[in-house]
Design an enzyme around this catalytic site. Sequence first.
Site, PDB file in Angstrom:
ATOM      1  N   GLY A 148      -1.251  15.357  -1.368  1.00  0.00           N
ATOM      2  CA  GLY A 148      -0.191  16.310  -1.703  1.00  0.00           C
ATOM      3  C   GLY A 148       1.181  15.723  -1.494  1.00  0.00           C
ATOM      4  O   GLY A 148       2.088  16.398  -0.999  1.00  0.00           O
TER       5      GLY A 148
ATOM      6  N   ALA B 184      -5.846  14.919   2.009  1.00  0.00           N
ATOM      7  CA  ALA B 184      -4.882  13.888   2.414  1.00  0.00           C
ATOM      8  C   ALA B 184      -3.499  14.301   1.944  1.00  0.00           C
ATOM      9  O   ALA B 184      -3.344  15.270   1.223  1.00  0.00           O
ATOM     10  CB  ALA B 184      -5.272  12.537   1.817  1.00  0.00           C
ATOM     11  N   THR B 185      -2.501  13.543   2.384  1.00  0.00           N
ATOM     12  CA  THR B 185      -1.112  13.786   1.961  1.00  0.00           C
ATOM     13  C   THR B 185      -0.184  12.892   2.759  1.00  0.00           C
ATOM     14  O   THR B 185      -0.343  12.767   3.965  1.00  0.00           O
ATOM     15  CB  THR B 185      -0.673  15.249   2.211  1.00  0.00           C
ATOM     16  N   SER B 186       0.806  12.308   2.103  1.00  0.00           N
ATOM     17  CA  SER B 186       1.917  11.651   2.781  1.00  0.00           C
ATOM     18  C   SER B 186       3.178  12.454   2.481  1.00  0.00           C
ATOM     19  O   SER B 186       3.436  12.791   1.323  1.00  0.00           O
ATOM     20  CB  SER B 186       2.062  10.196   2.318  1.00  0.00           C
TER      21      SER B 186
ATOM     22  N   ASN C 235      -0.730   9.944   5.697  1.00  0.00           N
ATOM     23  CA  ASN C 235      -2.060  10.551   5.851  1.00  0.00           C
ATOM     24  C   ASN C 235      -2.790  10.437   4.513  1.00  0.00           C
ATOM     25  O   ASN C 235      -3.188  11.419   3.914  1.00  0.00           O
ATOM     26  CB  ASN C 235      -1.885  12.022   6.265  1.00  0.00           C
TER      27      ASN C 235
END
Length: 319
Positions: free
Chosen positions: A274, A233-235, A192
Amino acid sequence: MNVEDALTVLPGILAIPGVGVGSVTRRDLKTGTTVVVLPSGARGSVDVGGGAPATRETPVLEPTNTIPGPDAVVLTGGSAIGLRSADGVVEVLQQLNRGVEVGPVRIPIVVAAAIFDMGVGRPEAPTVDDGKAAAMEANSGNQTVVEGRHGAGTGATVGKILGPSLAMPGGQGAVTLTTQDGLIVGAVVVVNAVGSVVDEVGTILAGPRTGERPESTLALLAYPRPALGAGGATSIGLVVTNAGFSKAELGRVARMSHDGLARAIEPVHTPWDGDTLFAVSVGERADDVGRVGALAAYAVALAVRRAVRVSMAEEEREQ
Protein backbone atom coordinates in the site's frame (compact mmCIF):
# COMPACT_ATOMS: atom_id res chain seq x y z
CA MET A 1 30.98 14.42 -9.14
CA ASN A 2 29.43 12.50 -6.24
CA VAL A 3 26.02 13.86 -5.19
CA GLU A 4 26.91 13.62 -1.50
CA ASP A 5 29.90 15.90 -2.10
CA ALA A 6 27.41 18.71 -2.81
CA LEU A 7 25.11 17.96 0.14
CA THR A 8 25.16 17.91 3.92
CA VAL A 9 23.61 14.57 4.88
CA LEU A 10 22.23 14.14 8.39
CA PRO A 11 21.24 10.52 9.06
CA GLY A 12 18.53 9.70 11.57
CA ILE A 13 17.37 13.31 11.86
CA LEU A 14 14.42 15.27 10.47
CA ALA A 15 16.17 18.65 10.76
CA ILE A 16 13.51 20.94 9.28
CA PRO A 17 12.74 24.21 11.11
CA GLY A 18 9.48 23.95 13.06
CA VAL A 19 9.10 20.20 12.57
CA GLY A 20 9.04 17.76 15.48
CA VAL A 21 8.99 13.95 15.52
CA GLY A 22 8.01 11.46 18.19
CA SER A 23 7.50 7.72 18.34
CA VAL A 24 6.13 4.95 20.52
CA THR A 25 7.62 1.47 20.29
CA ARG A 26 5.48 -1.44 21.53
CA ARG A 27 7.96 -4.29 21.84
CA ASP A 28 5.30 -6.43 23.51
CA LEU A 29 3.06 -6.21 20.46
CA LYS A 30 5.78 -5.72 17.82
CA THR A 31 4.12 -2.59 16.50
CA GLY A 32 4.37 1.16 17.02
CA THR A 33 3.59 4.68 15.89
CA THR A 34 5.63 7.60 14.56
CA VAL A 35 4.20 11.14 14.53
CA VAL A 36 5.52 14.23 12.74
CA VAL A 37 4.04 17.51 14.01
CA LEU A 38 4.23 20.40 11.54
CA PRO A 39 4.23 24.17 12.05
CA SER A 40 1.11 26.20 11.32
CA GLY A 41 0.70 27.02 7.64
CA ALA A 42 2.19 23.78 6.33
CA ARG A 43 0.98 22.64 2.91
CA GLY A 44 0.77 18.98 2.00
CA SER A 45 0.01 16.40 -0.65
CA VAL A 46 0.10 12.62 -0.96
CA ASP A 47 0.77 10.02 -3.62
CA VAL A 48 -0.33 6.40 -3.28
CA GLY A 49 1.61 4.00 -5.47
CA GLY A 50 0.65 0.63 -4.00
CA GLY A 51 -2.52 -1.36 -4.52
CA ALA A 52 -3.58 -1.84 -0.89
CA PRO A 53 -3.22 1.36 1.15
CA ALA A 54 -4.51 2.03 4.66
CA THR A 55 -4.85 5.80 5.06
CA ARG A 56 -6.77 8.54 6.86
CA GLU A 57 -7.86 12.03 5.69
CA THR A 58 -5.89 11.91 2.44
CA PRO A 59 -8.70 13.52 0.36
CA VAL A 60 -8.15 16.86 2.18
CA LEU A 61 -4.73 17.01 0.49
CA GLU A 62 -6.14 17.06 -3.02
CA PRO A 63 -5.35 20.39 -4.75
CA THR A 64 -9.03 21.16 -5.39
CA ASN A 65 -9.95 20.94 -1.70
CA THR A 66 -9.91 23.85 0.74
CA ILE A 67 -7.56 22.77 3.53
CA PRO A 68 -3.96 23.76 2.64
CA GLY A 69 -2.26 21.00 4.56
CA PRO A 70 -1.97 18.91 7.70
CA ASP A 71 -1.02 19.81 11.25
CA ALA A 72 0.55 16.38 11.70
CA VAL A 73 1.36 13.20 9.80
CA VAL A 74 1.03 9.80 11.48
CA LEU A 75 2.88 6.69 10.32
CA THR A 76 1.67 3.65 12.22
CA GLY A 77 1.50 -0.10 12.47
CA GLY A 78 -1.65 -2.12 12.95
CA SER A 79 -3.08 -1.73 9.45
CA ALA A 80 -6.39 0.16 9.29
CA ILE A 81 -7.01 -0.50 12.99
CA GLY A 82 -3.79 1.33 13.86
CA LEU A 83 -5.13 4.48 12.20
CA ARG A 84 -6.95 5.09 15.50
CA SER A 85 -3.61 6.33 16.88
CA ALA A 86 -4.25 9.51 14.87
CA ASP A 87 -7.18 10.24 17.21
CA GLY A 88 -4.66 10.63 20.04
CA VAL A 89 -2.69 13.12 17.96
CA VAL A 90 -5.88 15.10 17.32
CA GLU A 91 -6.55 15.27 21.07
CA VAL A 92 -3.06 16.62 21.80
CA LEU A 93 -3.28 19.22 19.03
CA GLN A 94 -6.74 20.31 20.21
CA GLN A 95 -5.27 21.00 23.64
CA LEU A 96 -2.61 23.12 21.93
CA ASN A 97 -5.28 25.08 20.03
CA ARG A 98 -3.96 23.85 16.69
CA GLY A 99 -6.01 23.33 13.56
CA VAL A 100 -8.41 24.99 11.17
CA GLU A 101 -10.74 27.54 12.77
CA VAL A 102 -14.34 26.52 12.15
CA GLY A 103 -16.83 28.63 14.10
CA PRO A 104 -16.03 28.38 17.82
CA VAL A 105 -13.58 25.46 17.51
CA ARG A 106 -10.32 24.50 15.87
CA ILE A 107 -10.14 21.21 13.99
CA PRO A 108 -6.66 19.66 13.81
CA ILE A 109 -5.95 18.10 10.42
CA VAL A 110 -4.11 14.83 10.99
CA VAL A 111 -3.37 12.56 8.03
CA ALA A 112 -2.09 9.03 8.46
CA ALA A 113 -0.90 5.87 6.74
CA ALA A 114 -0.47 2.41 8.22
CA ILE A 115 1.54 -0.73 7.53
CA PHE A 116 0.35 -4.29 8.05
CA ASP A 117 2.51 -5.79 10.82
CA MET A 118 -0.11 -7.82 12.69
CA GLY A 119 1.29 -11.16 11.59
CA VAL A 120 4.65 -10.47 13.26
CA GLY A 121 3.68 -10.11 16.92
CA ARG A 122 0.33 -10.28 18.66
CA PRO A 123 -2.54 -9.26 16.35
CA GLU A 124 -3.05 -5.94 18.10
CA ALA A 125 -2.65 -2.38 16.85
CA PRO A 126 -1.31 0.90 18.27
CA THR A 127 -3.82 2.76 20.44
CA VAL A 128 -5.12 6.27 20.89
CA ASP A 129 -2.79 6.62 23.89
CA ASP A 130 0.19 5.65 21.71
CA GLY A 131 -0.72 8.47 19.36
CA LYS A 132 -0.93 10.90 22.28
CA ALA A 133 2.48 9.92 23.61
CA ALA A 134 4.18 10.19 20.21
CA ALA A 135 2.51 13.57 19.55
CA MET A 136 3.68 14.98 22.88
CA GLU A 137 7.26 13.96 22.12
CA ALA A 138 7.00 15.50 18.66
CA ASN A 139 5.59 18.71 20.09
CA SER A 140 8.60 18.98 22.42
CA GLY A 141 10.72 19.84 19.38
CA ASN A 142 12.54 16.50 19.11
CA GLN A 143 13.94 15.93 15.61
CA THR A 144 15.84 12.68 16.16
CA VAL A 145 14.24 9.62 14.57
CA VAL A 146 14.99 6.36 16.36
CA GLU A 147 15.80 4.16 13.38
CA GLY A 148 15.46 0.44 12.81
CA ARG A 149 12.79 -1.58 14.62
CA HIS A 150 11.27 1.38 16.44
CA GLY A 151 8.15 3.50 16.10
CA ALA A 152 6.03 2.52 13.15
CA GLY A 153 8.87 0.29 11.97
CA THR A 154 8.85 -1.96 15.06
CA GLY A 155 7.12 -4.89 13.39
CA ALA A 156 8.07 -4.10 9.80
CA THR A 157 9.55 -6.85 7.63
CA VAL A 158 10.73 -7.13 4.03
CA GLY A 159 10.93 -9.90 1.46
CA LYS A 160 7.50 -11.33 2.34
CA ILE A 161 6.88 -13.21 -0.90
CA LEU A 162 7.59 -16.62 0.71
CA GLY A 163 5.64 -15.82 3.85
CA PRO A 164 6.42 -14.11 7.17
CA SER A 165 8.65 -16.89 8.53
CA LEU A 166 11.29 -16.21 5.84
CA ALA A 167 11.03 -12.41 5.82
CA MET A 168 13.79 -10.19 7.23
CA PRO A 169 13.43 -7.14 9.49
CA GLY A 170 12.39 -3.88 7.87
CA GLY A 171 12.10 -0.79 10.05
CA GLN A 172 12.13 2.98 9.91
CA GLY A 173 14.88 5.26 8.66
CA ALA A 174 15.37 8.97 8.20
CA VAL A 175 17.73 11.44 6.58
CA THR A 176 17.92 15.18 6.01
CA LEU A 177 19.70 16.71 3.02
CA THR A 178 20.85 20.34 2.90
CA THR A 179 22.22 21.93 -0.27
CA GLN A 180 24.93 24.58 -0.40
CA ASP A 181 22.32 27.27 -1.10
CA GLY A 182 20.11 26.35 1.87
CA LEU A 183 17.43 24.06 0.41
CA ILE A 184 16.44 21.39 2.95
CA VAL A 185 14.76 18.09 2.12
CA GLY A 186 14.10 15.50 4.83
CA ALA A 187 12.53 12.05 4.66
CA VAL A 188 11.31 9.48 7.17
CA VAL A 189 10.28 6.10 5.77
CA VAL A 190 8.84 2.88 7.22
CA VAL A 191 9.86 -0.15 5.16
CA ASN A 192 7.52 -3.16 5.21
CA ALA A 193 7.73 -4.44 1.65
CA VAL A 194 6.85 -7.56 -0.27
CA GLY A 195 10.01 -6.92 -2.27
CA SER A 196 13.69 -7.19 -1.44
CA VAL A 197 15.75 -4.15 -0.46
CA VAL A 198 18.82 -3.50 -2.61
CA ASP A 199 21.88 -1.34 -2.02
CA GLU A 200 23.30 1.37 -4.26
CA VAL A 201 24.73 -1.13 -6.76
CA GLY A 202 21.83 -3.59 -6.73
CA THR A 203 23.13 -6.11 -4.20
CA ILE A 204 20.37 -7.63 -2.06
CA LEU A 205 20.47 -6.22 1.47
CA ALA A 206 17.34 -7.93 2.75
CA GLY A 207 14.77 -10.27 1.27
CA PRO A 208 13.35 -13.77 1.65
CA ARG A 209 15.88 -15.67 3.77
CA THR A 210 16.07 -19.31 2.66
CA GLY A 211 19.79 -19.73 3.33
CA GLU A 212 22.78 -17.71 4.42
CA ARG A 213 22.03 -14.87 1.98
CA PRO A 214 18.74 -13.09 1.25
CA GLU A 215 17.15 -13.84 -2.09
CA SER A 216 15.89 -11.62 -4.88
CA THR A 217 12.11 -11.35 -4.79
CA LEU A 218 12.13 -10.50 -8.48
CA ALA A 219 13.93 -13.77 -9.26
CA LEU A 220 11.42 -15.72 -7.18
CA LEU A 221 8.54 -14.12 -9.07
CA ALA A 222 9.88 -15.69 -12.25
CA TYR A 223 8.51 -18.98 -10.86
CA PRO A 224 4.89 -19.77 -9.95
CA ARG A 225 4.24 -18.78 -6.34
CA PRO A 226 1.10 -18.57 -4.19
CA ALA A 227 -0.25 -15.02 -4.24
CA LEU A 228 -0.07 -12.99 -1.06
CA GLY A 229 -3.18 -11.51 0.45
CA ALA A 230 -3.86 -7.87 -0.46
CA GLY A 231 -2.54 -5.46 2.15
CA GLY A 232 0.06 -7.78 3.65
CA ALA A 233 2.82 -5.23 3.08
CA THR A 234 3.40 -1.51 2.62
CA SER A 235 6.16 1.10 2.68
CA ILE A 236 5.03 4.51 3.90
CA GLY A 237 6.73 7.80 4.61
CA LEU A 238 6.94 11.55 4.58
CA VAL A 239 9.10 14.06 2.74
CA VAL A 240 9.40 17.59 4.18
CA THR A 241 11.04 20.62 2.60
CA ASN A 242 11.58 24.29 3.37
CA ALA A 243 10.68 25.14 -0.25
CA GLY A 244 7.44 27.12 -0.52
CA PHE A 245 5.22 24.95 -2.71
CA SER A 246 1.48 24.69 -3.28
CA LYS A 247 -0.47 21.47 -2.81
CA ALA A 248 -0.39 20.85 -6.57
CA GLU A 249 3.38 21.27 -6.70
CA LEU A 250 3.79 19.03 -3.67
CA GLY A 251 1.78 16.38 -5.50
CA ARG A 252 4.57 16.23 -8.06
CA VAL A 253 7.20 16.05 -5.30
CA ALA A 254 5.30 13.18 -3.65
CA ARG A 255 5.09 11.31 -6.95
CA MET A 256 8.78 11.79 -7.68
CA SER A 257 9.60 10.65 -4.14
CA HIS A 258 8.30 7.18 -5.05
CA ASP A 259 11.32 6.88 -7.36
CA GLY A 260 13.34 6.46 -4.16
CA LEU A 261 11.25 3.45 -3.17
CA ALA A 262 11.72 2.01 -6.65
CA ARG A 263 15.52 2.38 -6.44
CA ALA A 264 15.77 0.61 -3.11
CA ILE A 265 12.89 -1.95 -3.16
CA GLU A 266 12.50 -4.59 -5.86
CA PRO A 267 9.67 -4.95 -6.82
CA VAL A 268 7.63 -2.04 -5.44
CA HIS A 269 4.05 -0.70 -5.86
CA THR A 270 2.64 -4.22 -6.12
CA PRO A 271 -1.01 -5.16 -5.51
CA TRP A 272 0.07 -6.47 -2.09
CA ASP A 273 1.76 -3.22 -0.99
CA GLY A 274 0.00 0.00 0.00
CA ASP A 275 2.96 2.28 -0.69
CA THR A 276 2.05 5.83 0.35
CA LEU A 277 4.25 8.94 0.57
CA PHE A 278 3.27 12.37 1.87
CA ALA A 279 5.06 15.55 0.78
CA VAL A 280 4.91 18.67 2.97
CA SER A 281 6.21 22.22 2.59
CA VAL A 282 6.91 24.18 5.77
CA GLY A 283 8.77 27.17 4.31
CA GLU A 284 8.46 29.99 1.82
CA ARG A 285 11.74 29.51 -0.04
CA ALA A 286 11.50 29.91 -3.82
CA ASP A 287 12.80 26.80 -5.54
CA ASP A 288 12.19 24.36 -8.38
CA VAL A 289 9.76 21.46 -8.03
CA GLY A 290 11.86 19.16 -10.17
CA ARG A 291 14.96 19.86 -8.10
CA VAL A 292 13.17 19.17 -4.82
CA GLY A 293 11.47 16.06 -6.19
CA ALA A 294 14.78 14.62 -7.36
CA LEU A 295 16.42 15.24 -3.99
CA ALA A 296 13.35 13.84 -2.21
CA ALA A 297 13.65 10.59 -4.17
CA TYR A 298 17.33 10.41 -3.25
CA ALA A 299 16.50 10.99 0.43
CA VAL A 300 13.79 8.31 0.37
CA ALA A 301 16.19 5.72 -1.07
CA LEU A 302 18.79 6.58 1.58
CA ALA A 303 16.16 6.29 4.33
CA VAL A 304 14.93 2.90 3.08
CA ARG A 305 18.44 1.46 3.12
CA ARG A 306 19.19 2.99 6.51
CA ALA A 307 16.04 1.43 7.97
CA VAL A 308 17.09 -2.05 6.88
CA ARG A 309 20.78 -1.69 7.72
CA VAL A 310 20.04 -0.46 11.24
CA SER A 311 17.50 -3.26 11.79
CA MET A 312 19.96 -5.88 10.54
CA ALA A 313 22.63 -4.55 12.90
CA GLU A 314 20.15 -4.76 15.79
CA GLU A 315 19.32 -8.34 14.88
CA GLU A 316 23.00 -9.30 14.78
CA ARG A 317 23.59 -7.81 18.24
CA GLU A 318 20.68 -9.81 19.64
CA GLN A 319 21.96 -13.14 18.28
